[in-house]
Design a protein around this motif. Structure first.
Motif, short mmCIF file in Angstrom:
data_model
loop_
_atom_site.label_atom_id
_atom_site.label_comp_id
_atom_site.label_asym_id
_atom_site.label_seq_id
_atom_site.Cartn_x
_atom_site.Cartn_y
_atom_site.Cartn_z
N GLY A 154 0.74 -1.23 0.20
CA GLY A 154 -0.08 -0.04 0.10
C GLY A 154 0.78 1.23 -0.08
N LEU A 156 2.57 2.83 -2.33
CA LEU A 156 2.35 3.90 -3.43
C LEU A 156 1.01 4.36 -3.33
CD1 LEU A 156 3.98 1.93 -6.29
CD2 LEU A 156 4.97 3.80 -5.11
N THR A 157 -0.02 3.84 -2.92
CA THR A 157 -1.42 4.53 -3.09
C THR A 157 -1.46 5.69 -1.94
OG1 THR A 157 -2.23 2.73 -1.81
CG2 THR A 157 -2.91 2.81 -4.01
N ARG A 158 -0.69 5.31 -0.72
CA ARG A 158 -0.57 6.08 0.44
C ARG A 158 0.17 7.50 0.09
NH1 ARG A 158 -0.18 1.25 3.14
NH2 ARG A 158 2.21 1.62 3.37
N ALA A 161 -1.92 9.60 -2.48
CA ALA A 161 -3.17 9.68 -2.01
C ALA A 161 -3.93 10.84 -2.48
CB ALA A 161 -3.50 9.58 -0.40
N ASP A 164 -5.99 10.76 -8.08
CA ASP A 164 -7.01 9.82 -8.28
C ASP A 164 -6.57 8.93 -8.89
OD1 ASP A 164 -8.94 11.59 -7.60
OD2 ASP A 164 -8.85 12.88 -9.53
N VAL A 165 -6.74 7.66 -8.16
CA VAL A 165 -6.09 6.13 -8.78
C VAL A 165 -6.91 6.03 -10.00
CG1 VAL A 165 -5.72 3.80 -8.21
CG2 VAL A 165 -5.52 5.53 -6.51
N ALA A 168 -4.12 0.03 -9.90
CA ALA A 168 -2.89 0.00 -9.09
C ALA A 168 -2.83 -1.65 -8.63
CB ALA A 168 -3.25 0.52 -7.75
N GLU A 170 -0.13 -4.87 -7.06
CA GLU A 170 0.82 -5.31 -6.11
C GLU A 170 1.15 -6.68 -6.32
OE1 GLU A 170 1.87 -2.71 -2.36
OE2 GLU A 170 -0.29 -3.44 -2.16
N LEU A 177 1.30 1.88 -9.66
CA LEU A 177 0.06 2.88 -9.61
C LEU A 177 0.36 3.97 -10.75
CD1 LEU A 177 -1.74 4.59 -7.78
CD2 LEU A 177 -0.14 5.78 -7.17
N ALA A 179 -2.02 7.01 -11.61
CA ALA A 179 -3.06 8.03 -10.95
C ALA A 179 -3.10 9.38 -11.67
CB ALA A 179 -2.60 8.12 -9.71
#
Length: 194
Positions: A154, A156-158, A161, A164-165, A168, A170, A177, A179
């Motif tokens: 998590g 990269l998404t954190r 953040a 806008d994704v 993504a 893993e 990711l 975004a």
């Protein structure tokens, strides 16, 4: 980066075959999303290696600026751009990203393949134009080995953040990711009135 690290990267690229025009492609992890990438505008390719992704973006019509710490990689990227007919849309420079993101204009795409330095996260977000696309992948502990360069689940998404994704994932030792920065440039929470 130390001189020993630079030399190690130069040796690594010297030991590999130089890419050819047939190698010009979007990285496999992002290939299913090729239609998301723009066909015009400016792109930044961080840790660009020998330039196959940059040449692909240029072939789509983008103007691309690539950076890598390896002089061998940059020389190969320039040659690949020349051979693929995209030299006029590609500019490559040797740069140590440990010193920060080189200054430049806002871009429509930031591509960062198998490289991540959290110190650059904010600069990467700020470099994106409103509506700009980030395509980043990194070594991951998910399905891979822990290590100094492997991100945790998590991460990269954190870290991104405020974007806008688009997609993504893993697994198999890689996190990735796609975004976008909002069209207004505002963070997602700001657009929701929080």
């Amino acid at each position: 980066m130390t001189d020993n690290d630079r030399d190690r990267w130069d040796r690594r690229y010297t030991d590999r075959p130089a890419p050819t025009v047939e190698d010009v492609a979007l990285p496999a992890v992002f290939a299913p999303f090729a239609d998301v990438f723009p066909t015009a505008g400016r792109a930044l390719d961080l840790a660009c290696g020998p330039g196959a992704s940059a040449a692909w973006l240029a072939g789509r019509g983008m103007t691309v600026h690539g950076y890598d710490v390896s002089r061998v990689a940059i020389a190969r990227a320039r040659e690949l751009a020349r051979c693929s007919g995209s030299a006029e849309r590609c500019r490559f420079e040797v740069a140590d990203l440990d010193d920060g993101l080189p200054a430049g204009e806002p871009v429509d795409v930031v591509l960062c393949l198998r490289f991540r330095d959290p110190r650059l996260d904010r600069a990467i977000i700020e470099r994106l134009c409103p509506g700009g696309l980030l395509a980043i992948s990194a070594l991951s502990e998910v399905g891979g080995r822990p290590g100094p360069f492997a991100v945790r689940r998590g991460a990269l998404t954190r870290a991104f953040a405020t974007l806008d994704v688009v997609a993504a994932g893993e697994g198999h030792g890689e996190a990735w990711l796609l975004a976008r920065r909002s069209p207004t440039g505002a963070a997602p929470d700001a657009r929701r009135g929080r």
